[in-house]
Motif scaffolding. Sequence first.
Motif, PDB file in Angstrom:
ATOM      1  N   TRP A  27      -9.006  -6.261  -8.469  1.00 17.07           N
ATOM      2  CA  TRP A  27      -8.866  -6.529  -7.036  1.00 17.07           C
ATOM      3  C   TRP A  27      -9.820  -7.622  -6.583  1.00 17.07           C
ATOM      4  O   TRP A  27      -9.474  -8.442  -5.720  1.00 17.07           O
ATOM      5  N   ASN A  31      -8.574 -11.010  -4.780  1.00 18.34           N
ATOM      6  CA  ASN A  31      -9.090 -11.403  -3.470  1.00 18.34           C
ATOM      7  C   ASN A  31      -9.768 -12.761  -3.511  1.00 18.34           C
ATOM      8  O   ASN A  31      -9.670 -13.543  -2.560  1.00 18.34           O
ATOM      9  N   TYR A  34      -6.974 -15.271  -3.452  1.00 17.32           N
ATOM     10  CA  TYR A  34      -6.363 -15.272  -2.114  1.00 17.32           C
ATOM     11  C   TYR A  34      -7.238 -16.029  -1.119  1.00 17.32           C
ATOM     12  O   TYR A  34      -6.757 -16.915  -0.400  1.00 17.32           O
ATOM     13  N   LEU A  35      -8.527 -15.704  -1.072  1.00  9.41           N
ATOM     14  CA  LEU A  35      -9.412 -16.349  -0.106  1.00  9.41           C
ATOM     15  C   LEU A  35      -9.616 -17.826  -0.420  1.00  9.41           C
ATOM     16  O   LEU A  35      -9.738 -18.644   0.494  1.00  9.41           O
TER      17      LEU A  35
END
Length: 66
Positions: A27, A31, A34-35
């Motif tokens: 995860w 993330n 994604y960021l």
Amino acid sequence: MYAYPERLSYMARELAKDYTGTNAALWAMANAVYLSLMGPQGMREVGETIVKKSHYAKKLIAAIPG
């Protein structure tokens, strides 16, 4: 490379030694990607959305009697 059965998703989570750590690492990587794709403005929008939804949740919880 040998895949340890206790680390695989089909094993019972409570019996797995590293399931939580492995899952958290996956995860974290997702993330980070994604960021990084969101950029600074996207991160700001995500943060503002989280704050707004937190305040909304606080308002709903405060309205619950008792």
